[in-house]
Design a protein around this motif. Sequence first.
Motif, PDB file in Angstrom:
ATOM      1  N   UNK A  86       8.518 -15.332   7.258  1.00  0.00           N
ATOM      2  CA  UNK A  86       7.588 -14.260   7.624  1.00  0.00           C
ATOM      3  C   UNK A  86       8.063 -12.964   6.981  1.00  0.00           C
ATOM      4  N   UNK A  87       7.166 -12.354   6.229  1.00  0.00           N
ATOM      5  CA  UNK A  87       7.480 -11.126   5.487  1.00  0.00           C
ATOM      6  C   UNK A  87       6.452 -10.064   5.834  1.00  0.00           C
ATOM      7  N   UNK A  88       6.924  -8.826   6.031  1.00  0.00           N
ATOM      8  CA  UNK A  88       5.994  -7.715   6.265  1.00  0.00           C
ATOM      9  C   UNK A  88       6.000  -6.783   5.059  1.00  0.00           C
ATOM     10  N   UNK A  89       4.846  -6.158   4.839  1.00  0.00           N
ATOM     11  CA  UNK A  89       4.645  -5.277   3.688  1.00  0.00           C
ATOM     12  C   UNK A  89       4.096  -3.931   4.169  1.00  0.00           C
ATOM     13  N   UNK A  90       4.439  -2.855   3.500  1.00  0.00           N
ATOM     14  CA  UNK A  90       3.861  -1.568   3.884  1.00  0.00           C
ATOM     15  C   UNK A  90       2.365  -1.510   3.552  1.00  0.00           C
ATOM     16  N   UNK A  91       1.557  -1.100   4.513  1.00  0.00           N
ATOM     17  CA  UNK A  91       0.137  -0.888   4.263  1.00  0.00           C
ATOM     18  C   UNK A  91      -0.062   0.069   3.101  1.00  0.00           C
ATOM     19  N   UNK A  92       0.823   1.059   2.999  1.00  0.00           N
ATOM     20  CA  UNK A  92       0.686   2.077   1.957  1.00  0.00           C
ATOM     21  C   UNK A  92       0.849   1.509   0.554  1.00  0.00           C
ATOM     22  N   UNK A  93       1.448   0.324   0.414  1.00  0.00           N
ATOM     23  CA  UNK A  93       1.559  -0.292  -0.908  1.00  0.00           C
ATOM     24  C   UNK A  93       0.202  -0.711  -1.457  1.00  0.00           C
ATOM     25  N   UNK A  94      -0.754  -0.968  -0.560  1.00  0.00           N
ATOM     26  CA  UNK A  94      -2.009  -1.592  -0.954  1.00  0.00           C
ATOM     27  C   UNK A  94      -3.210  -0.703  -0.696  1.00  0.00           C
ATOM     28  N   UNK A  95      -3.310  -0.145   0.512  1.00  0.00           N
ATOM     29  CA  UNK A  95      -4.514   0.579   0.897  1.00  0.00           C
ATOM     30  C   UNK A  95      -5.660  -0.390   1.136  1.00  0.00           C
ATOM     31  N   UNK A  96      -6.867   0.144   1.195  1.00  0.00           N
ATOM     32  CA  UNK A  96      -8.054  -0.676   1.465  1.00  0.00           C
ATOM     33  C   UNK A  96      -8.560  -1.316   0.178  1.00  0.00           C
ATOM     34  N   UNK A  97      -7.774  -2.224  -0.354  1.00  0.00           N
ATOM     35  CA  UNK A  97      -8.045  -2.868  -1.637  1.00  0.00           C
ATOM     36  C   UNK A  97      -7.830  -4.359  -1.449  1.00  0.00           C
ATOM     37  N   UNK A  98      -8.922  -5.093  -1.237  1.00  0.00           N
ATOM     38  CA  UNK A  98      -8.813  -6.502  -0.877  1.00  0.00           C
ATOM     39  C   UNK A  98      -8.201  -7.336  -1.991  1.00  0.00           C
TER      40      UNK A  98
END
Length: 424
Positions: A86-98
């Motif tokens: 299980x790995x978590x990623x910062x939302x800020x790395x992606x933004x609203x970009x599917x």
Amino acid sequence: MDPARFEAVYLVETPLDPVRIAGIMAGEQSSGTFVRVEGETDALRARAGAIVEAVEPLEAVAEPSLPNAWLERRGVAGPWKRARIRISFPVANVGANLASLAATVAGNLFDLGEVTGMRLEAVHLPAAYRAQFALPAQGIAGTRRLSGVAHGVLVGSIIKPNVGLSPQETADLVGRLCAAGLDFIKDDEICADPPHAPLALRVPLVMQAVRRHQERTGKHVMVAFNITDETDAMRRHADLVAREGGSCVMASLNWCGFSAIETLRRSSDLALHGHRNGYGGLSRHPLLGISFSAYQTLWRLAGVDHMHVHGLQGKFAQTDEEVVHSARDCVTPLTDGVDDRVLPAFSSGQWAGTAPATFDAIGHDDLLFMAGGGIMAHPAGPAEGVRSIREAWDAVTRGEALEEAARQHPALAQALDFFGAKVS
């Protein structure tokens, strides 16, 4: 869940230390690469790096699930260890970009040299991040409203023959299927805008048949026109369906891609029937690809209203257990407080006799139950095929065995005799 991070869960196989592999995965899909590079400061890693949240050791196996030239060149042998990571990623790395979200949770991971198995099992999003993406325009409640089915299973069928019918022949068949008592009719995935039956001609003629039926009965039958195409053409096709009074369009998700479906969702409030054809290429190997749980999460962010889950005791390779889990995923909100459920569409080899297994497995009738041969091959005709399915669902929802119900319902009795002999 940390509102600033989203999570992905993986099933991994490797002859190396799974903890080390988890670190490689986290680096590969965030701020790192195979070596530390200039500019990759500790502060940047703290801000943008993925975090390994858990590594759960599983069984080891004697043979690798997949070939791997990288390991062979290095003479690395087994045993091959499996682990759930299980790995978590910062939302800020992606933004609203599917598309970027999908590339982050999957991307190059399937090609890593250190692994002989890699499967994305689940994607979990914080509520605030999920809210940045599309919701279903219609979902379960809207589909029921548009089709006039307030309660009970929605019964549907598919245009057959798959291809070859002219626009008028298609419209004539739709008229007969409407008269048979269906709630939903869809194009086949391989018939979109062919020269022999272009949507520009087919949609108006089919909708004439739908309107005539509605004028006679008050019933609007939902027709899912297959508008799979490049993005601008899909928008034109959807506009045509809306102008003609239609309520639904269908798209082959894997071949259109996230961006096309997102654009279609933004430009139309028609119910969007998501067809997953090709998904088997992403999923059938147990140590490679994407599970339906993760798959449907990503497509729901694009705003689909219906998702295909195949069918119990059907003609495809998926186990009944996988079909059941898929259907349950569709009707489970992705986050608390938001109704983003989508309608699970059961198909492939379905008929009256598969109703009990379906209801027993999922315990509700918020679903689309589609039968091709199970309706149109009924020995007494399509209307009795539809009747047999409704009689079967009525029986199972009141706890009555089909054989008992068939004593009072000839259409169901004929279906059990005819199709039961075919599948036994």
